[in-house]
Design an enzyme around this catalytic site. Structure first.
Site, mmCIF file in Angstrom:
data_model
loop_
_atom_site.group_PDB
_atom_site.id
_atom_site.type_symbol
_atom_site.label_atom_id
_atom_site.label_comp_id
_atom_site.label_asym_id
_atom_site.label_seq_id
_atom_site.Cartn_x
_atom_site.Cartn_y
_atom_site.Cartn_z
ATOM 1 N N TYR A 181 -2.787 -1.063 10.243
ATOM 2 C CA TYR A 181 -2.820 -1.542 8.850
ATOM 3 C C TYR A 181 -1.521 -1.163 8.145
ATOM 4 C CZ TYR A 181 -3.919 -1.507 3.869
ATOM 5 O OH TYR A 181 -3.876 -1.691 2.503
ATOM 6 N N SER A 232 0.829 -1.204 0.000
ATOM 7 C CA SER A 232 0.000 0.000 0.000
ATOM 8 C C SER A 232 0.861 1.250 0.000
ATOM 9 C CB SER A 232 -0.912 0.016 1.228
ATOM 10 O OG SER A 232 -1.620 1.243 1.317
#
Length: 249
Positions: free
Chosen positions: A140, A127
C-alpha cells in the site's frame, strides 16, 4: 463559480471534501463507482457521476460528462494489510491499479483542458505512511509513494502551463471506512511466521492512542491546496501526519 471533480466520494475523505467545497459555494462533481446522491446535501451545485478509475471507458465518460473543471482531486483508493511475503500478487496489482494507475489515468484525461486554458489544479491525496516505514502496509505504501513521485515530476512538467500540482498526505483516520474497505484485501495476513508481529500491531491500533486524522483535516488541506497558490507541494493533513512530516524533515 469554480468547479471541482473529486473521486472516491462515497465515504470518508472524499465525502467530506465534497461537502467542504459545496459549503463554500463551489460547483462539485462528486464521483464514485456506484452513484449515491442521498449521502450529500441537496444542492443545485452538486452533480454525482459514476466513475471507476481502473476503467478507461468510465474515465472518458465521466470527464466528458463533467465538462470544464478547475480542480481535480484524486482521492479514490483503498488499503490492504499483509506481510509482503504472503500478500497475493493479485492484491498487489489491484492496489496499484486503483491507487496509482487510476490516479495517473484520470490526471492524463484532465490535463489537456488545463493546458489549453493555462489554468487548473491537480491535487493527489496519498498517505502519511510514505513518510515512515511501517510493517504490513509495504505494498500500500509503495502504491502511494509512487503517486508522490509522479506528482512531483508532473508539477515540474506543467508549471509552464500555469497548472498547479499538490500532494495532500493524511494520517490515520479511524473514523473513516478505510479499515472496513481493507478487510476484503487481507489475504496472507495469517501467515504463521508473522503472527506475533500482526498481533502486536493490531493491539496497538486497537488502543487508538495518540494523535489521529479527521476527515475535516483532509478537507481543509485539500481546500488550501485548491485555493492558495502559495501552498507547499506537500501538505500533511492531521496532527499525526504533521508530526511525521516534521520528523522526516
Amino acid at each position: 463559480m469554480k468547479t471541482v471533480l473529486i473521486t472516491g466520494c462515497s465515504s470518508g475523505f472524499g465525502l467530506e471534501i465534497a461537502r467542504h467545497f459545496l459549503d463554500r459555494g463551489w460547483r462539485v462533481i462528486a464521483t464514485m463507482r456506484t452513484p449515491r446522491e442521498d449521502i450529500l446535501p441537496v444542492s443545485e451545485h452538486l452533480r454525482v457521476l459514476a466513475l471507476d478509475v481502473t476503467d478507461a471507458k468510465s474515465i472518458q465518460r465521466a470527464v466528458e460528462a463533467a465538462g470544464p473543471i478547475d480542480v481535480l482531486v484524486n482521492n479514490a483508493g483503498f488499503g490492504a494489510a499483509a506481510p509482503i511475503e504472503s500478500m497475493p500478487l493479485a492484491t498487489m496489482r489491484e492496489l496499484f491499479e486503483t491507487n496509482t494507475f487510476g490516479t495517473m489515468a484520470l490526471t492524463q484525461a484532465v490535463l489537456p483542458q488545463f493546458r489549453q486554458r493555462k489554468a487548473g489544479v491537480v491535487i493527489n491525496v496519498t498517505s502519511s505512511v510514505t513518510f515512515k516505514a511501517l510493517p504490513l502496509v509495504g505494498v500500500y505504501r509503495a502504491s502511494k509513494a509512487a503517486v508522490n513521485a509522479f506528482t512531483e515530476s508532473l508539477a515540474a512538467e506543467v508549471e509552464q502551463f500555469g497548472i498547479r500540482v499538490r500532494l495532500v498526505l493524511p494520517g490515520r483516520a479511524p473514523e473513516t471506512r478505510f479499515g472496513d474497505n481493507a478487510q476484503p484485501h487481507t489475504a496472507g495476513i495469517d501467515h504463521e511466521a508473522y503472527a506475533e508481529l500482526v498481533k502486536n500491531l493490531f493491539a496497538t491500533f486497537a488502543e487508538n492512542v495518540g494523535p489521529i486524522t479527521h476527515s475535516e483535516d483532509v478537507a481543509r488541506a485539500v481546500w488550501r491546496a485548491a485555493t492558495d497558490p502559495d501552498s507547499p507541494m506537500h501538505i500533511p493533513a492531521g496532527e499525526d501526519a504533521e508530526a511525521w512530516a516534521a520528523e522526516q524533515r
